[in-house]
Design a protein around this motif. Structure first.
Motif, short mmCIF file in Angstrom:
data_model
loop_
_atom_site.label_atom_id
_atom_site.label_comp_id
_atom_site.label_asym_id
_atom_site.label_seq_id
_atom_site.Cartn_x
_atom_site.Cartn_y
_atom_site.Cartn_z
N LEU A 216 0.83 -1.20 0.00
CA LEU A 216 0.00 0.00 0.00
C LEU A 216 0.87 1.25 0.00
O LEU A 216 1.91 1.31 0.65
N ARG A 217 0.41 2.26 -0.71
CA ARG A 217 1.13 3.53 -0.77
C ARG A 217 0.67 4.43 0.37
O ARG A 217 -0.52 4.47 0.69
N THR A 218 1.61 5.17 0.95
CA THR A 218 1.29 6.10 2.03
C THR A 218 1.80 7.49 1.70
O THR A 218 2.74 7.66 0.92
N TRP A 219 1.18 8.48 2.34
CA TRP A 219 1.62 9.87 2.15
C TRP A 219 2.96 10.11 2.82
O TRP A 219 3.78 10.88 2.29
N SER A 220 3.20 9.46 3.93
CA SER A 220 4.49 9.63 4.59
C SER A 220 5.61 9.05 3.73
O SER A 220 6.69 9.63 3.64
N GLY A 221 5.33 7.90 3.09
CA GLY A 221 6.32 7.33 2.18
C GLY A 221 6.56 8.21 0.98
O GLY A 221 7.70 8.36 0.51
N TYR A 222 5.50 8.81 0.47
CA TYR A 222 5.63 9.72 -0.67
C TYR A 222 6.49 10.92 -0.29
O TYR A 222 7.35 11.36 -1.08
N SER A 223 6.28 11.45 0.90
CA SER A 223 7.07 12.61 1.35
C SER A 223 8.55 12.25 1.45
O SER A 223 9.42 13.04 1.07
N ARG A 224 8.84 11.05 1.96
CA ARG A 224 10.24 10.62 2.05
C ARG A 224 10.87 10.48 0.67
O ARG A 224 12.02 10.86 0.45
N GLU A 225 10.11 9.93 -0.28
CA GLU A 225 10.62 9.77 -1.64
C GLU A 225 10.95 11.13 -2.26
O GLU A 225 11.98 11.31 -2.90
N LEU A 229 14.61 12.58 -3.43
CA LEU A 229 14.84 13.11 -4.77
C LEU A 229 15.38 14.53 -4.72
O LEU A 229 16.22 14.93 -5.53
N ARG A 230 14.90 15.29 -3.76
CA ARG A 230 15.34 16.68 -3.65
C ARG A 230 16.83 16.75 -3.31
O ARG A 230 17.56 17.60 -3.82
N TYR A 231 17.31 15.82 -2.46
CA TYR A 231 18.73 15.82 -2.11
C TYR A 231 19.59 15.23 -3.21
O TYR A 231 20.74 15.61 -3.38
N LYS A 232 19.05 14.26 -3.95
CA LYS A 232 19.82 13.66 -5.04
C LYS A 232 19.96 14.60 -6.22
O LYS A 232 20.99 14.64 -6.88
N CYS A 233 18.92 15.34 -6.51
CA CYS A 233 18.91 16.23 -7.68
C CYS A 233 18.52 17.64 -7.25
O CYS A 233 17.42 18.12 -7.57
N PRO A 234 19.39 18.34 -6.50
CA PRO A 234 19.03 19.70 -6.08
C PRO A 234 18.98 20.64 -7.28
O PRO A 234 19.90 20.65 -8.10
N PRO A 235 17.95 21.42 -7.43
CA PRO A 235 17.87 22.36 -8.56
C PRO A 235 18.89 23.47 -8.41
O PRO A 235 19.13 23.97 -7.30
#
Length: 359
Positions: A216-225, A229-235
């Motif tokens: 099952l997908r969760t909002w907390s898991g989505y936030s972590r993902e 991504l933000r740290y891996k690919c900082p704009p």
């Protein structure tokens, strides 16, 4: 056979309401059909179901009575792959109102009011927040509890099919799982919706319990993902522009656009006038957040009675002024003009003539 070896929860295919939310203002929720994309999704779901079945499996389907779930069920049954199954001719299909969608309160109001309502629900809590004139998720939980008890009684029958498919709705899928696996309210509120025609599979184990096979997908898991991504690919050279919340510092629980209930003028006049000037069919009862006037001149509401024939003769868009012109517009503007009129003792304000109320 007793307990089925598989219980499969299937959310309905894409409906017109998923593509255009305003349809709920004029079309009852239970009558909203599938889109062309949804029809294709239902057929694909039938093919997917056929791949999960063994040659010896028997199948029972229980569907919500809403149009979109009925059409999804028909699409699944129309799948060429499912029709080729050895036991396709003995598939049982039943309707069950207890797994219908959460009741959102008959015709929905305008989109601005619905957005405010969802914002209020997020602040109050998704599980306990009751939709005005509708249900809370807690209400839906109660009827799903009764449905689950009925299932357990049916599982005692020796000829119960080996695979059970429930064609229902996104929230009801989460509610069903919450009841079955004893999820907490907090975990329920963290769960995200399943996609259209996605399967949630429960498999019978050796201890005669059901193991959840679907992650099952969760909002907390989505936030972590998203954070990863933000740290891996900082704009590069990102400039963040902070915007003030559209809701400001609004305190929930009061009137939507401020309270006018202490208006010192003629309340019957104000209420009836606003009903005529600002009602949307299927929209906000007081016209809140809506600019469009209704073109339905009939009403069965008791609080519309007692308005003078001058108002009725003006039609649903408003009252006539001394020159025979129609006074309409947004209810907030109408109320403001009426306040000014009352303050001046019934004199004409901007050509508006005070309405008389029958005793």
């Amino acid at each position: 056979m007793g307990k089925p070896r598989l219980i499969i929860l299937c959310r309905h295919a894409q409906s017109v309401g998923n593509e255009n939310r305003t349809i709920h203002q004029t079309v009852p929720d239970h009558r909203v059909p599938l889109t062309a994309v949804g029809q294709e999704q239902a057929l694909a779901a039938g093919d997917k179901l056929a791949r999960l079945l063994r040659p010896s499996d028997t199948l029972q389907m229980i569907t919500s009575p809403y149009t979109r779930t009925r059409e999804t069920t028909l699409g699944i049954l129309s799948s060429p792959a499912l029709k080729e199954h050895p036991n396709s001719g003995s598939i049982r299909v039943y309707e069950e109102p207890r797994i219908r969608e959460q009741d959102f309160g008959n015709f929905q109001p305008c989109q601005a009011e619905m957005a405010r309502m969802w914002h209020e629900r997020a602040a109050y809590g998704h599980f306990f927040y009751r939709i005005p004139n509708g249900e809370s998720a807690a209400d839906a939980y109660d009827r799903v509890s009764g449905f689950n008890e009925s299932l357990w009684r049916q599982f005692a029958e020796e000829d119960f099919p080996s695979v059970l498919v429930l064609v229902t709705h996104g929230l009801m899928t989460r509610i069903f799982l919450m009841k079955w696996y004893h999820y907490s309210v907090e975990y329920f509120e963290d769960l995200r919706n399943v996609d259209h025609c996605d399967f949630v599979v429960m498999k019978l184990n050796d201890q005669h319990k059901y193991d959840l096979q679907t992650e099952l997908r969760t909002w907390s898991g989505y936030s972590r993902e998203q954070e990863e991504l933000r740290y891996k690919c900082p704009p590069a050279n990102r400039v963040v522009a902070l915007k003030a919340s559209v809701w400001g510092v609004r305190k929930f629980g009061g009137c939507v656009d401020g309270c006018n209930h202490e208006f010192d003028g003629d309340r019957s006049m104000m209420g009836g006038h606003v009903m005529k000037a600002g009602r949307d069919f299927g929209g906000s009862r007081s016209g809140a957040a809506s600019r469009a006037a209704s073109h339905d001149s009939t009403s069965d509401d008791d609080d519309d009675e007692g308005i003078d024939e001058d108002l009725d003769a003006a039609g649903p868009d408003g009252a006539k002024n001394g020159n025979g012109m129609i006074m309409g517009g947004h209810p907030a503007d109408v109320i403001e003009r009426l306040k000014m009129e009352a303050a001046l003792g019934g004199n004409l304000v901007n050509g508006v003539k005070k309405l008389q109320v029958r005793s």
